[in-house]
Design a protein around this motif. Structure first.
Motif, PDB file in Angstrom:
ATOM      1  N   ALA A 221       0.823  -1.209   0.000  1.00 33.10           N
ATOM      2  CA  ALA A 221       0.000   0.000   0.000  1.00 33.10           C
ATOM      3  C   ALA A 221       0.856   1.257   0.000  1.00 33.10           C
ATOM      4  O   ALA A 221       0.559   2.229  -0.711  1.00 33.10           O
ATOM      5  N   LEU A 222       1.929   1.242   0.780  1.00 30.17           N
ATOM      6  CA  LEU A 222       2.775   2.427   0.913  1.00 30.17           C
ATOM      7  C   LEU A 222       3.570   2.716  -0.349  1.00 30.17           C
ATOM      8  O   LEU A 222       3.684   3.872  -0.769  1.00 30.17           O
ATOM      9  N   VAL A 223       4.105   1.685  -0.985  1.00 31.73           N
ATOM     10  CA  VAL A 223       5.042   1.872  -2.095  1.00 31.73           C
ATOM     11  C   VAL A 223       4.345   1.891  -3.448  1.00 31.73           C
ATOM     12  O   VAL A 223       4.753   2.633  -4.342  1.00 31.73           O
ATOM     13  N   THR A 224       3.273   1.099  -3.604  1.00 31.49           N
ATOM     14  CA  THR A 224       2.687   0.930  -4.936  1.00 31.49           C
ATOM     15  C   THR A 224       1.309   1.568  -5.064  1.00 31.49           C
ATOM     16  O   THR A 224       1.094   2.455  -5.898  1.00 31.49           O
ATOM     17  N   VAL A 225       0.359   1.098  -4.240  1.00 30.40           N
ATOM     18  CA  VAL A 225      -1.026   1.529  -4.420  1.00 30.40           C
ATOM     19  C   VAL A 225      -1.199   3.001  -4.080  1.00 30.40           C
ATOM     20  O   VAL A 225      -1.864   3.743  -4.830  1.00 30.40           O
ATOM     21  N   GLY A 226      -0.605   3.462  -2.979  1.00 28.27           N
ATOM     22  CA  GLY A 226      -0.754   4.857  -2.587  1.00 28.27           C
ATOM     23  C   GLY A 226      -0.254   5.841  -3.636  1.00 28.27           C
ATOM     24  O   GLY A 226      -1.008   6.738  -4.070  1.00 28.27           O
ATOM     25  N   PRO A 227       1.000   5.731  -4.087  1.00 34.18           N
ATOM     26  CA  PRO A 227       1.459   6.635  -5.148  1.00 34.18           C
ATOM     27  C   PRO A 227       0.660   6.519  -6.434  1.00 34.18           C
ATOM     28  O   PRO A 227       0.445   7.518  -7.138  1.00 34.18           O
ATOM     29  N   LEU A 228       0.196   5.306  -6.759  1.00 28.72           N
ATOM     30  CA  LEU A 228      -0.586   5.132  -7.984  1.00 28.72           C
ATOM     31  C   LEU A 228      -1.903   5.887  -7.905  1.00 28.72           C
ATOM     32  O   LEU A 228      -2.279   6.613  -8.846  1.00 28.72           O
ATOM     33  N   LEU A 229      -2.631   5.740  -6.800  1.00 30.19           N
ATOM     34  CA  LEU A 229      -3.885   6.476  -6.645  1.00 30.19           C
ATOM     35  C   LEU A 229      -3.659   7.983  -6.586  1.00 30.19           C
ATOM     36  O   LEU A 229      -4.456   8.766  -7.112  1.00 30.19           O
ATOM     37  N   ARG A 230      -2.571   8.402  -5.948  1.00 34.60           N
ATOM     38  CA  ARG A 230      -2.277   9.827  -5.849  1.00 34.60           C
ATOM     39  C   ARG A 230      -1.996  10.429  -7.220  1.00 34.60           C
ATOM     40  O   ARG A 230      -2.540  11.500  -7.556  1.00 34.60           O
ATOM     41  N   ASP A 231      -1.174   9.764  -8.028  1.00 38.15           N
ATOM     42  CA  ASP A 231      -0.747  10.331  -9.305  1.00 38.15           C
ATOM     43  C   ASP A 231      -1.816  10.223 -10.374  1.00 38.15           C
ATOM     44  O   ASP A 231      -1.907  11.094 -11.261  1.00 38.15           O
ATOM     45  N   THR A 248      -6.452   4.049  -0.235  1.00 37.66           N
ATOM     46  CA  THR A 248      -5.291   3.161  -0.319  1.00 37.66           C
ATOM     47  C   THR A 248      -5.420   1.995   0.648  1.00 37.66           C
ATOM     48  O   THR A 248      -5.281   0.828   0.266  1.00 37.66           O
ATOM     49  N   ALA A 249      -5.698   2.310   1.903  1.00 38.83           N
ATOM     50  CA  ALA A 249      -5.832   1.249   2.904  1.00 38.83           C
ATOM     51  C   ALA A 249      -7.024   0.358   2.609  1.00 38.83           C
ATOM     52  O   ALA A 249      -6.956  -0.867   2.778  1.00 38.83           O
ATOM     53  N   GLY A 250      -8.141   0.939   2.167  1.00 35.19           N
ATOM     54  CA  GLY A 250      -9.337   0.150   1.900  1.00 35.19           C
ATOM     55  C   GLY A 250      -9.147  -0.834   0.755  1.00 35.19           C
ATOM     56  O   GLY A 250      -9.555  -1.994   0.849  1.00 35.19           O
ATOM     57  N   ILE A 251      -8.520  -0.392  -0.324  1.00 31.51           N
ATOM     58  CA  ILE A 251      -8.315  -1.280  -1.468  1.00 31.51           C
ATOM     59  C   ILE A 251      -7.379  -2.429  -1.108  1.00 31.51           C
ATOM     60  O   ILE A 251      -7.655  -3.606  -1.396  1.00 31.51           O
ATOM     61  N   VAL A 252      -6.266  -2.118  -0.465  1.00 25.08           N
ATOM     62  CA  VAL A 252      -5.310  -3.163  -0.116  1.00 25.08           C
ATOM     63  C   VAL A 252      -5.912  -4.114   0.912  1.00 25.08           C
ATOM     64  O   VAL A 252      -5.726  -5.333   0.834  1.00 25.08           O
ATOM     65  N   MET A 253      -6.652  -3.582   1.872  1.00 25.95           N
ATOM     66  CA  MET A 253      -7.301  -4.447   2.854  1.00 25.95           C
ATOM     67  C   MET A 253      -8.353  -5.322   2.186  1.00 25.95           C
ATOM     68  O   MET A 253      -8.522  -6.495   2.541  1.00 25.95           O
TER      69      MET A 253
END
Length: 394
Positions: A221-231, A248-253
């Motif tokens: 979530a920190l390295v991949t999903v978060g930056p992807l959703l942000r950008d 980010t947390a919801g999707i990964v969870m």
């Protein structure tokens, strides 16, 4: 003497008692097992249990009360020897060994079944007592209805629960919106459409997700999903510029919860009697209509249980939230903002060298009690759904 050595000696005495009791029982029947009230093994188990239970009970009680000592070892061994002696003395052809063993085993089963109840009661009492102490020094109205969370061990803390509750429910809702449809559709495919060869590969592949440590999901979530959703979404839409967010947390969870829903739902759907499917198809329904109108309603109580398990897992998750959603306690409808959950703050309030009697530490127990009430409400709701549909199909 080490405790492990005492346990091993007690086990040896039980084994010796098992052999001696069998021999004594056969000797009392002049070698003819048909003259015994019970099978020879029951006489052996009666002697073995008569050694194990008193010896281990004395050892456990003494160990809880005081440190190991030679007296403790002697007391445990004497209790085991006494149990064997009593069992051997009562061993004869007319002794109802089977009845005695079954009574002991039934008692052990009752004790094991009572462990869960006693543990639940202990958890509730510990939460209630510590929460009561917290509410004696902090107003319960401010805790339940406060919208500010700013703990300060120096004084002047604002310990409103609503921002944490909002973050917990928000992240859990997004996780369930991801996990439930994907997991349920995967279960329907594996149970109703997939060939045995495809099922043999797909189901283990999905269940691998359940074995991944949550810290790995958090790093993902920190390295991949978060930056992807942000950008790709948050910044272009003007919704935020942080990689840590509720989404980010919801999707990964939700990805983590897919196996909880799919595996349990798959087993439950497979448990639906084939006669229901055959009857529906024989009346002219298509396979999709049979699944929608017959199989899923029949399996609904179990599917609700699977969703409840996933919801409880989502509510109690911590590591993914820490790395994926941040630690900001706030109330906002924007899913691309950083928020936090109750579990994260429980860990935060109980870690470090803090005064255990301060409201900033005791608030963790009040938060835990809140989670318990939420889980209880989910169980009551699930029970209502199960009973409602069972009345229709029984």
């Amino acid at each position: 003497m080490p405790v492990m050595w005492i346990v091993l000696i007690v086990l040896m005495l039980a084994t010796a008692g098992f052999v001696l009791a069998q021999r004594r029982a056969l000797a009392s029947a002049e070698g003819d097992a048909r003259r015994l009230h019970s099978r020879p093994a029951y006489y052996g188990w009666n002697a073995a249990l008569s050694a194990l239970l008193p010896g281990l009970l004395v050892l456990g009680l003494w160990r809880m009360a005081m440190p190991p000592s030679a007296v403790m070892a002697a007391a445990a061994l004497i209790a085991a020897l006494a149990g064997v002696a009593v069992a051997l003395r009562s061993t004869n052809a007319d002794f109802r060994a089977r009845n005695r063993v079954e009574q002991v085993v039934r008692g052990l089963l009752i004790v094991c079944a009572s462990v869960a109840i006693a543990t639940t009661i202990g958890i509730i009492l510990s939460l209630v007592f510590e929460s009561a102490q917290f509410f004696r020094i902090y107003p319960w109205q401010d805790f339940l209805f406060g919208t500010e969370w700013t703990p300060s061990f120096g004084g002047g803390s604002e310990l409103g629960m609503l921002p944490l509750l909002w973050g917990t429910l928000y992240i859990s809702l997004i996780a369930l919106l991801v996990a439930v449809p994907i997991g349920l559709f995967a279960a329907i495919y594996m149970s109703e459409y997939a060939s045995p060869r495809v099922r043999a590969w797909v189901k283990p592949a999905i269940e691998i997700l359940a074995g991944i440590p949550t810290i790995v999901y958090g790093l993902f979530a920190l390295v991949t999903v978060g930056p992807l959703l942000r950008d790709w979404i948050a910044q272009p839409a003007g919704l935020g510029d942080s990689g840590s967010s509720v989404m980010t947390a919801g999707i990964v969870m939700g990805i983590m919860l897919i196996p909880f829903v799919s595996s349990l739902s798959d087993d439950i759907i497979n448990a639906v009697p084939q006669s229901l499917r055959d009857g529906s198809l024989g009346l002219g329904s298509t396979p999709s209509e049979t699944i929608r109108n017959v199989v899923l309603p029949a399996a609904l109580p179990g599917i609700v249980g699977a969703i409840l398990l996933a919801a409880s897992r989502a509510i109690g998750e911590t590591m993914i939230v820490v790395l994926g959603a941040g630690a900001m306690a706030k109330i906002s409808g924007n899913p691309f903002e950083a928020m936090t959950t109750i579990t994260v703050k429980i860990v935060g309030q109980l870690t470090g060298d803090n005064d255990f009697a301060s409201p900033e530490t005791l608030v963790a127990f009040a938060l835990g009690l809140t989670l318990f009430v939420i889980t209880l409400a989910l169980n009551i709701f699930a029970l209502y759904i199960v009973r409602k549909y069972r009345e229709q199909y029984e």
